[in-house]
Design an enzyme around this catalytic site. Structure first.
Site, PDB file in Angstrom:
ATOM      1  N   HIS A 147       1.006  -1.306  -0.157  1.00 52.60           N
ATOM      2  CA  HIS A 147      -0.073   0.056   0.085  1.00 52.60           C
ATOM      3  C   HIS A 147       1.046   1.008   0.034  1.00 52.60           C
ATOM      4  O   HIS A 147       0.254   2.490   0.229  1.00 52.60           O
ATOM      5  CB  HIS A 147      -1.025   0.005   1.275  1.00 52.60           C
TER       6      HIS A 147
ATOM      7  N   LYS B 270       3.342   4.298  -1.156  1.00 56.49           N
ATOM      8  CA  LYS B 270       3.466   5.295  -1.964  1.00 56.49           C
ATOM      9  C   LYS B 270       4.794   6.231  -1.849  1.00 56.49           C
ATOM     10  O   LYS B 270       4.779   7.196  -1.110  1.00 56.49           O
ATOM     11  CB  LYS B 270       2.356   6.423  -2.340  1.00 56.49           C
TER      12      LYS B 270
ATOM     13  N   ASP C  89      17.457  10.545  -7.142  1.00 58.23           N
ATOM     14  CA  ASP C  89      18.908  10.640  -6.900  1.00 58.23           C
ATOM     15  C   ASP C  89      19.024  10.584  -5.555  1.00 58.23           C
ATOM     16  O   ASP C  89      20.209  11.127  -5.055  1.00 58.23           O
ATOM     17  CB  ASP C  89      19.176  12.093  -7.454  1.00 58.23           C
TER      18      ASP C  89
ATOM     19  N   HIS D 156      -9.244  11.643   1.811  1.00 55.72           N
ATOM     20  CA  HIS D 156      -8.300  10.316   2.092  1.00 55.72           C
ATOM     21  C   HIS D 156      -7.085  10.604   2.437  1.00 55.72           C
ATOM     22  O   HIS D 156      -6.146   9.712   2.663  1.00 55.72           O
ATOM     23  CB  HIS D 156      -8.254  10.185   0.426  1.00 55.72           C
TER      24      HIS D 156
ATOM     25  N   LYS E  31      -4.373  10.773   5.452  1.00 59.48           N
ATOM     26  CA  LYS E  31      -3.970   9.541   6.708  1.00 59.48           C
ATOM     27  C   LYS E  31      -3.086  10.543   7.492  1.00 59.48           C
ATOM     28  O   LYS E  31      -1.829  10.688   7.447  1.00 59.48           O
ATOM     29  CB  LYS E  31      -3.308   8.752   6.216  1.00 59.48           C
TER      30      LYS E  31
ATOM     31  N   ASP F  34      -0.619  17.539  20.007  1.00 58.92           N
ATOM     32  CA  ASP F  34      -0.014  18.627  20.978  1.00 58.92           C
ATOM     33  C   ASP F  34       0.627  19.675  20.066  1.00 58.92           C
ATOM     34  O   ASP F  34       1.567  20.312  20.705  1.00 58.92           O
ATOM     35  CB  ASP F  34       0.929  18.005  21.984  1.00 58.92           C
TER      36      ASP F  34
END
Length: 538
Positions: free
Chosen positions: A279, A281, A286, A456, A458, A463
């Protein structure tokens, strides 16, 4: 029992399910026979003998396979009982087997806890690079000697850094410059600009790559770079990107792009590897520039989905030492899918200029991990927060420990807020998420449903001093089954920037009030109950 045997048994059981239909069609065929032919006594007698013999063979075949199926189902049930440490998951799987035995059997066979996980991923763990782990050990010792933290450092920061050093062996880095990328347009503009500047190598790893407009832009750019001598390596998830056509892949390969699927699934419904998905991404350019976050490669992430509409998401662009962590994860996955070992050297871990002083830890988690490191990090953040915990997640299906931590924090007076989608992209997971709202509301957690489109992102903020951004959702699949990657950022400026986005999302959301929620329709409660039943299996 080997995988081939289990697949064979599964196919046989499917055939058995259609046997009654086959015999019924045969009977109807006999009833429609021409009357003149039926008068031929010798022919009738011969056919009766033949059909009787076939019926007896079918009957015996079904009887034997019924016994085999029963034995195998009992074996599966015992195995579930013995191997699952989570009682809720154990009971859920056993209920599925009892209530829908044939479908439940097949469902567990290909989606349940793997008997072979250790065999699949043992080599992946052994071959991971050790250089960054050595740095983590040095940092652990510095923490034990009380040489790293200041008195005004938050409890969240202290606990989280120590935890990730121990459970993920991920060192923290300081020489970094982070850019928060809000939504798809800003993200893809930054990615394209960075790819165009690549000189030595491009490493790209995605759950979903689509052959659409933005997918075509990325493909064209990667091919151009490969033709110019830049080393381009791509990993795509074989299930997440299952619609990616052969022509797309072949065109890239012909241009010199090295592209591989992660745990290829040739028959998705008949493969145990269907359950373990990559899952992540990740982009590394470089060894100096990296990207990670919630955005895959597809037009819907630009808001071009008529049902979901505007797509709210967050990505990060990182320059500096934290890119080493992304590189380490990519090269470990690359070795797993290709068996090619790439040495730890300055080509992929170059000496870097000064970028800034933003403290970051990059953390991977998956079936190959010794600990559920991202879930434990979330638990540490929630249980250590002293003022506020703000969460943006598309799915809310955590295990009981995270649920208890959220409720306990709210009951302790911590400002706990969670933004969820108001419309589903996956209905079962959506209703499983909705099933958790009531308990959280009763504990004092404030829940919001995003109205502007589909959220979508995440994100977990604590704090004003720590933030988690990455690919992991707040659900069991991300915590226990999928391969994920998150960045934990300990920079107040970045956290404040993300809190600003969060408060803007609150403005585009509608708060769920307990009194109104309790009056929701019976139909919704039934959907939630169904989602709750299957939530340990999602």
């Amino acid at each position: 029992m080997c995988r081939r045997s289990k697949r064979l048994i599964g196919l046989i059981i499917l055939l058995l399910m259609f046997t009654p239909l086959f015999t019924s069609i045969t009977a109807l065929g006999h009833m429609a026979m021409d009357k003149a032919q039926l008068r031929d006594h010798a022919q009738i007698q011969e056919e009766d003998i033949t059909n009787g013999s076939m019926a007896e063979r079918f009957k015996e075949f079904r009887r034997v396979m019924g016994i085999v199926f029963t034995i195998y189902t009992v074996f599966i049930a015992i195995l579930i009982f013995m191997e699952n440490k989570n009682p809720t998951k154990t009971i859920s799987w056993l209920l599925v087997l009892v209530l829908i035995p044939v479908i439940g059997f097949i469902f567990y066979l290909f989606l349940g806890h793997s008997f072979r996980k250790e065999n699949i991923f043992r080599k992946k763990r052994v071959k991971n690079f050790e250089q960054l782990e050595e740095v983590a050990k040095i940092q652990q010792e510095a923490i034990r000697q009380k040489q790293l933290f200041f008195e005004d450092d938050s409890l969240v920061k202290k606990r989280l850094i120590s935890l990730i050093l121990n459970n993920a062996k991920s060192p923290f880095t300081v020489n970094n410059r982070v850019t928060v990328l809000t939504n798809g347009v800003e993200t893809f503009e930054s990615i394209v600009e960075a790819l165009e500047k690549a000189k030595d190598h491009i490493h790209l790893e995605y759950f979903i790559i689509k052959d659409d407009v933005i997918g075509g832009v990325i493909k064209k750019l990667l091919m151009e770079k490969a033709r110019k001598g830049v080393k381009v390596r791509v990993i795509y998830d074989s299930v997440g990107s299952w619609k990616l056509g052969k022509a797309y892949l072949e065109e890239m390969k012909e241009a010199g792009v090295e592209i591989y699927g992660f745990l290829p699934v040739f028959f998705p419904l008949l493969s145990r590897e269907l359950n373990y998905r990559n899952h992540r991404k990740i982009i590394v350019i470089d060894g100096k520039i990296g990207f990670l976050g919630g955005i895959n490669i597809g037009d819907e992430y630009l808001g071009n989905n008529s049902y979901l509409g505007f797509w709210r998401d967050t990505h990060l662009e990182i320059e500096g030492e934290a890119v080493y962590g992304l590189q380490n994860i990519f090269l470990g996955d690359w070795e797993f899918v290709t068996k090619e070992h790439i040495a730890f050297n300055e080509t992929y871990y170059p000496k870097l200029d000064y970028y800034g002083e933003q403290l970051i830890q990059i953390t991977g988690s998956g079936p190959d991990s010794d600990w559920q490191s991202i879930m434990q990090a979330y638990f540490a953040i929630i249980s250590s927060a002293e003022d506020r915990i703000w969460i943006n997640t598309p799915y809310l299906v955590p295990d009981e420990s995270i649920m208890m931590a959220l409720k306990t924090a709210a009951l302790s007076g911590i400002d706990v807020r969670i933004i969820l989608p108001s419309r589903p992209d996956h209905k079962t997971v959506f209703w499983a998420s909705m099933a958790n709202i009531e308990d959280l509301l009763m504990a004092g957690v404030r829940i919001y449903k995003y109205q502007k489109g589909f959220t979508h992102a995440k994100i977990l903020l604590a704090d004003g001093s720590a933030a988690s951004i990455g690919t992991a959702n707040l659900d069991i699949r991300s915590f226990q089954i999928n391969f994920e990657v998150n960045a934990f950022v300990y920079d107040k400026e970045i956290v404040m920037r993300m809190e600003k986005d969060f408060l803007a999302d609150i403005e585009d959301s509608k708060e769920v009030l307990l009194e109104a929620h309790l009056q929701r329709p019976l139909s919704e409660k039934i959907k939630e109950a169904t989602g709750r039943l299957f939530s340990p299996l999602l």
